[in-house]
Design a protein around this motif. Structure first.
Motif, PDB file in Angstrom:
ATOM      1  N   ALA A  13       0.743  -1.326   0.188  1.00 25.16           N
ATOM      2  CA  ALA A  13      -0.032  -0.082   0.012  1.00 25.16           C
ATOM      3  C   ALA A  13       0.733   1.183  -0.044  1.00 25.16           C
ATOM      4  CB  ALA A  13      -0.792  -0.143   1.073  1.00 25.16           C
ATOM      5  N   GLY A  14       2.179   1.137   0.595  1.00 30.76           N
ATOM      6  CA  GLY A  14       2.848   2.382   0.720  1.00 30.76           C
ATOM      7  C   GLY A  14       3.501   2.932  -0.520  1.00 30.76           C
ATOM      8  N   HIS A  15       3.661   1.908  -1.556  1.00 29.62           N
ATOM      9  CA  HIS A  15       4.297   2.641  -2.746  1.00 29.62           C
ATOM     10  C   HIS A  15       3.249   2.199  -4.084  1.00 29.62           C
ATOM     11  CE1 HIS A  15       8.224   3.145  -1.245  1.00 29.62           C
ATOM     12  NE2 HIS A  15       8.109   2.124  -0.667  1.00 29.62           N
ATOM     13  N   ALA A  16       2.180   1.645  -3.775  1.00 32.40           N
ATOM     14  CA  ALA A  16       1.259   1.213  -5.027  1.00 32.40           C
ATOM     15  C   ALA A  16      -0.296   1.438  -4.428  1.00 32.40           C
ATOM     16  CB  ALA A  16       1.650   0.062  -5.675  1.00 32.40           C
ATOM     17  N   GLY A  17      -0.636   2.554  -3.893  1.00 30.79           N
ATOM     18  CA  GLY A  17      -1.965   2.856  -3.369  1.00 30.79           C
ATOM     19  C   GLY A  17      -3.120   2.636  -4.286  1.00 30.79           C
ATOM     20  N   ARG A  18      -2.959   2.824  -5.546  1.00 28.61           N
ATOM     21  CA  ARG A  18      -3.895   2.731  -6.581  1.00 28.61           C
ATOM     22  C   ARG A  18      -4.211   1.442  -7.218  1.00 28.61           C
ATOM     23  NH1 ARG A  18      -3.127   8.146 -10.032  1.00 28.61           N
ATOM     24  NH2 ARG A  18      -5.212   7.517 -11.020  1.00 28.61           N
ATOM     25  N   LEU A  19      -3.378   0.349  -6.638  1.00 33.67           N
ATOM     26  CA  LEU A  19      -3.316  -0.962  -7.239  1.00 33.67           C
ATOM     27  C   LEU A  19      -4.525  -1.681  -7.277  1.00 33.67           C
ATOM     28  CD1 LEU A  19      -0.865  -2.372  -8.499  1.00 33.67           C
ATOM     29  CD2 LEU A  19      -0.704  -3.601  -5.923  1.00 33.67           C
ATOM     30  N   ARG A  20      -4.818  -2.363  -8.169  1.00 37.26           N
ATOM     31  CA  ARG A  20      -6.296  -3.114  -8.307  1.00 37.26           C
ATOM     32  C   ARG A  20      -5.813  -4.622  -8.698  1.00 37.26           C
ATOM     33  NH1 ARG A  20     -11.450   0.045 -11.080  1.00 37.26           N
ATOM     34  NH2 ARG A  20     -11.685   1.834  -9.245  1.00 37.26           N
ATOM     35  N   VAL A  21      -6.610  -5.549  -8.162  1.00 34.58           N
ATOM     36  CA  VAL A  21      -6.203  -6.894  -8.297  1.00 34.58           C
ATOM     37  C   VAL A  21      -7.557  -7.432  -9.282  1.00 34.58           C
ATOM     38  CG1 VAL A  21      -6.042  -9.023  -7.379  1.00 34.58           C
ATOM     39  CG2 VAL A  21      -4.786  -7.481  -6.464  1.00 34.58           C
ATOM     40  N   TRP A  22      -7.359  -7.830 -10.109  1.00 34.19           N
ATOM     41  CA  TRP A  22      -8.713  -8.106 -11.113  1.00 34.19           C
ATOM     42  C   TRP A  22      -8.591  -9.772 -11.376  1.00 34.19           C
ATOM     43  CZ3 TRP A  22     -11.788  -4.291 -13.043  1.00 34.19           C
ATOM     44  CH2 TRP A  22     -11.351  -3.070 -13.076  1.00 34.19           C
ATOM     45  N   GLY A  23     -10.001  -9.980 -11.623  1.00 29.95           N
ATOM     46  CA  GLY A  23     -10.133 -11.445 -12.065  1.00 29.95           C
ATOM     47  C   GLY A  23     -11.516 -12.107 -11.663  1.00 29.95           C
ATOM     48  N   LEU A  24     -11.402 -13.545 -11.603  1.00 27.69           N
ATOM     49  CA  LEU A  24     -12.643 -14.350 -11.337  1.00 27.69           C
ATOM     50  C   LEU A  24     -12.542 -14.968 -10.145  1.00 27.69           C
ATOM     51  CD1 LEU A  24     -12.679 -15.653 -14.718  1.00 27.69           C
ATOM     52  CD2 LEU A  24     -14.075 -13.986 -14.126  1.00 27.69           C
ATOM     53  N   ASN A  25     -13.821 -15.400  -9.254  1.00 28.95           N
ATOM     54  CA  ASN A  25     -13.775 -16.193  -8.320  1.00 28.95           C
ATOM     55  C   ASN A  25     -14.784 -17.344  -8.930  1.00 28.95           C
ATOM     56  OD1 ASN A  25     -12.428 -14.816  -6.070  1.00 28.95           O
ATOM     57  ND2 ASN A  25     -13.955 -13.279  -6.795  1.00 28.95           N
ATOM     58  N   ALA A  26     -14.316 -18.756  -8.536  1.00 31.48           N
ATOM     59  CA  ALA A  26     -15.303 -19.622  -9.036  1.00 31.48           C
ATOM     60  C   ALA A  26     -16.471 -20.042  -8.158  1.00 31.48           C
ATOM     61  CB  ALA A  26     -14.197 -21.139  -9.330  1.00 31.48           C
ATOM     62  N   PHE A  27     -17.485 -20.802  -8.865  1.00 33.45           N
ATOM     63  CA  PHE A  27     -18.539 -21.119  -7.735  1.00 33.45           C
ATOM     64  C   PHE A  27     -18.115 -22.301  -6.971  1.00 33.45           C
ATOM     65  CE2 PHE A  27     -22.128 -24.188  -6.891  1.00 33.45           C
ATOM     66  CZ  PHE A  27     -22.977 -23.108  -6.373  1.00 33.45           C
ATOM     67  N   GLU A  28     -17.202 -23.203  -7.335  1.00 33.42           N
ATOM     68  CA  GLU A  28     -17.038 -24.341  -6.743  1.00 33.42           C
ATOM     69  C   GLU A  28     -15.425 -24.070  -6.080  1.00 33.42           C
ATOM     70  OE1 GLU A  28     -17.292 -25.107 -10.016  1.00 33.42           O
ATOM     71  OE2 GLU A  28     -19.108 -26.382  -9.952  1.00 33.42           O
ATOM     72  N   ALA A  29     -15.046 -24.426  -4.968  1.00 31.28           N
ATOM     73  CA  ALA A  29     -13.797 -24.160  -4.312  1.00 31.28           C
ATOM     74  C   ALA A  29     -12.637 -24.987  -5.131  1.00 31.28           C
ATOM     75  CB  ALA A  29     -13.776 -24.670  -2.714  1.00 31.28           C
ATOM     76  N   ALA A  30     -13.207 -26.127  -5.870  1.00 31.37           N
ATOM     77  CA  ALA A  30     -11.969 -26.897  -6.523  1.00 31.37           C
ATOM     78  C   ALA A  30     -12.344 -27.003  -7.996  1.00 31.37           C
ATOM     79  CB  ALA A  30     -12.159 -28.273  -6.105  1.00 31.37           C
ATOM     80  N   PRO A  31     -11.500 -27.167  -8.873  1.00 32.93           N
ATOM     81  CA  PRO A  31     -10.112 -27.449  -8.599  1.00 32.93           C
ATOM     82  C   PRO A  31      -9.229 -25.863  -8.543  1.00 32.93           C
ATOM     83  CG  PRO A  31     -10.544 -27.585 -10.967  1.00 32.93           C
ATOM     84  CD  PRO A  31     -11.708 -27.341 -10.271  1.00 32.93           C
ATOM     85  N   GLN A  32      -9.865 -24.855  -8.925  1.00 29.43           N
ATOM     86  CA  GLN A  32      -9.303 -23.604  -8.650  1.00 29.43           C
ATOM     87  C   GLN A  32     -10.405 -22.636  -8.209  1.00 29.43           C
ATOM     88  OE1 GLN A  32      -7.746 -21.928 -12.235  1.00 29.43           O
ATOM     89  NE2 GLN A  32      -6.748 -20.364 -11.473  1.00 29.43           N
ATOM     90  N   PRO A  33     -10.294 -22.107  -7.145  1.00 30.98           N
ATOM     91  CA  PRO A  33     -11.028 -21.279  -6.324  1.00 30.98           C
ATOM     92  C   PRO A  33     -11.204 -19.934  -6.919  1.00 30.98           C
ATOM     93  CG  PRO A  33      -9.375 -21.634  -4.932  1.00 30.98           C
ATOM     94  CD  PRO A  33      -9.011 -22.337  -5.899  1.00 30.98           C
ATOM     95  N   ALA A  34     -10.131 -19.337  -7.672  1.00 32.53           N
ATOM     96  CA  ALA A  34      -9.872 -17.954  -8.156  1.00 32.53           C
ATOM     97  C   ALA A  34      -9.104 -17.704  -9.164  1.00 32.53           C
ATOM     98  CB  ALA A  34      -9.874 -16.804  -7.165  1.00 32.53           C
ATOM     99  N   CYS A  35      -9.034 -16.796  -9.786  1.00 36.50           N
ATOM    100  CA  CYS A  35      -7.981 -16.405 -10.860  1.00 36.50           C
ATOM    101  C   CYS A  35      -7.750 -14.926 -10.879  1.00 36.50           C
ATOM    102  CB  CYS A  35      -8.003 -17.089 -12.292  1.00 36.50           C
ATOM    103  SG  CYS A  35      -6.763 -16.543 -13.360  1.00 36.50           S
ATOM    104  N   LEU A  36      -7.101 -14.510  -9.920  1.00 34.58           N
ATOM    105  CA  LEU A  36      -6.994 -13.139  -9.735  1.00 34.58           C
ATOM    106  C   LEU A  36      -5.322 -12.753  -9.901  1.00 34.58           C
ATOM    107  CD1 LEU A  36      -8.789 -13.138  -6.141  1.00 34.58           C
ATOM    108  CD2 LEU A  36      -9.698 -12.295  -8.152  1.00 34.58           C
ATOM    109  N   PHE A  37      -5.328 -11.412 -10.601  1.00 36.81           N
ATOM    110  CA  PHE A  37      -4.038 -11.050 -10.911  1.00 36.81           C
ATOM    111  C   PHE A  37      -3.726  -9.610 -10.797  1.00 36.81           C
ATOM    112  CE2 PHE A  37      -6.534 -10.823 -14.673  1.00 36.81           C
ATOM    113  CZ  PHE A  37      -6.009  -9.862 -15.514  1.00 36.81           C
ATOM    114  N   VAL A  38      -2.779  -9.166 -10.808  1.00 35.86           N
ATOM    115  CA  VAL A  38      -2.267  -7.767 -10.840  1.00 35.86           C
ATOM    116  C   VAL A  38      -1.746  -7.534 -12.240  1.00 35.86           C
ATOM    117  CG1 VAL A  38      -0.654  -5.925  -9.933  1.00 35.86           C
ATOM    118  CG2 VAL A  38      -1.452  -7.412  -8.411  1.00 35.86           C
TER     119      VAL A  38
END
Length: 436
Positions: A87-112
């Motif tokens: 937060a100190g050096h990149a306060g405007r940073l956003r993380v984008w992506g998807l969250n799955a309905f099921e926890a498996a095999p991949q609960p989310a794909c989020l990225f900077v």
């Protein structure tokens, strides 16, 4: 951007730094210039870098195109920790992506993302993210190579398609059997509501362009979130969703219950008649209140001062919905907690959540994956996620369309089948030859 990066390469102090930094350039358009003159969708479609994510909220106040990545996360908690740490050096940073309905095999794909183009009103902001745990000099070189490979925007005209095969999972007979099973469980007191979905697999004679499909959707599916996540040149997930999961601004939270459906019409009078019926429908009002009650229960202890707004009609191209907006103040600005408590809502899973989800996982003939999950972004100041409804998974020559219906006591299988037909039509009609 390249000039700013070259100047940064000469900054020895920054080159020796580690962590995350952002280079930000802002451009202002003349007052009389429409924001859509910046073709972000066509620009993003042309880029060779993956993943790519396009985002336009349903109020149309901003449009965002991001591509490439400097960090990736498998769940929102990891993403939140990353944002807090930097937060100190990149306060405007956003993380984008998807969250799955099921926890498996991949609960989310989020990225900077490596690069973000953000259009809002008359302002276009370009943000280049740099990240390295040891020294930024190496990433500066990688970022320069990334920028050199960027391409100009491409046009996205309608794509002529030839359908060769179509199938439903389940088919209509299987849907009736599935609903009878669900209604028996509801009658036995195992659950109050379960939301069941259908997948329609369309096969075409040529590969389907996800970007052209989303461009067509934006033209006709108004009052929706439009988003697209491209994992590779041939695999993408897109949606024209009417439903917000939540918007957090500081400690202020806005969510909603979107449940209860009737057909829409191009004729204003007929649409109003159908909307009036929906407002008076005991079954649909009960279904909506079940979702409201579940949201309030889930937020108990995490938020206070919840206010439930009166019901309103959301009129879309093919269907109309009942919506009640819910406002509250959360005790901690924790997006991972909000996601854990709100996703999946009763509008996409059922009540009680655990038995409803068990029924879905045991009886639906396909995994939902990204469908009925959520899509959007996290940041320190503000986060927003839409529910991934009216969705499609595209891969090569195939399009997988998803649509669901809430099943409660008194639901009629034939009427629910027609409801999912209407919902799926919001995207399916974009793939039809207008000459036919």
């Amino acid at each position: 951007m390249m000039q700013a990066l070259e100047q940064t390469l000469q900054d020895e102090t920054l080159c020796r730094a580690s962590g995350v930094r952002q280079l930000i350039l802002t451009f202002y358009h003349p007052e009389n210039r429409h924001p859509e003159s910046a073709p972000l969708l066509g620009w993003l479609a042309a880029q060779p870098h993956f993943p790519k994510f396009y985002w336009q909220p349903r109020d149309g106040t901003e449009t965002v195109a991001v591509c490439g990545q400097v960090a990736q996360f498998s769940d929102a908690q990891q993403a939140g920790q990353f944002l807090h740490h930097h937060a100190g050096h990149a306060g405007r940073l956003r993380v984008w992506g998807l969250n799955a309905f099921e926890a498996a095999p991949q609960p989310a794909c989020l990225f900077v993302p490596r690069l973000t183009l953000h259009q809002q009103a008359n302002t276009l902001t370009l943000t280049l993210n740099l990240a390295d745990p040891h020294a930024l000099q190496g990433d500066l070189v990688r970022a320069a190579a990334f920028l050199q490979q960027l391409q100009p925007a491409t046009l996205l005209p309608p794509q002529p398609l030839s359908l060769t095969h179509a199938s439903h999972q389940p088919d209509e007979a299987g849907w009736h059997a599935l609903l009878q099973h669900a209604l028996a469980g509801i009658a036995a007191g195992e659950m109050e509501k379960v939301v069941l979905a259908r997948k329609t697999v369309l096969t075409f004679s040529q590969p389907v362009d996800a970007w052209r499909m989303l461009a067509a959707s934006r033209q006709v599916n108004h009052h929706c979130y439009h988003f697209l996540m491209a994992f590779s040149p041939t695999a993408a997930f897109l949606s024209a969703s009417p439903e917000r999961l939540f918007l957090r601004q500081g400690d202020q939270l806005t969510t909603e219950a979107l449940a209860g459906t009737v057909a829409s019409s191009e004729d204003d009078h007929q649409a109003a008649v159908l909307a009036g019926w929906l407002m008076k429908s005991e079954k649909n009002q009960r279904e909506n209140w079940l979702v409201v009650d579940d949201i309030c229960r889930q937020l108990q202890g995490a938020a206070h001062g919840l206010d439930v707004m009166p019901p309103e009609i959301v009129r879309l191209r093919k269907v109309q919905h009942l919506r009640r907006t819910i406002h509250g103040q959360i005790r901690a600005a924790d997006d991972a907690l909000c996601l854990a408590r709100l996703q999946p809502t009763a509008a996409v899973a059922g009540l009680p959540r655990l038995p409803a989800r068990r029924f879905i996982l045991s009886h639906e003939p396909f995994p939902r994956g990204w469908y009925a999950g959520s899509a959007g972004y996290l940041s320190r100041e503000q986060s927003e996620f839409a529910v991934s409804l009216r969705s499609a998974w595209l891969e090569e020559h195939q399009v997988h369309l998803y649509a669901g219906a809430g099943i409660v006591a008194g639901s009629d299988p034939a009427q629910e089948w027609q409801e999912i037909e209407n919902k799926a039509a919001g995207l399916r009609t974009l793939l039809e030859d207008p000459a036919e």
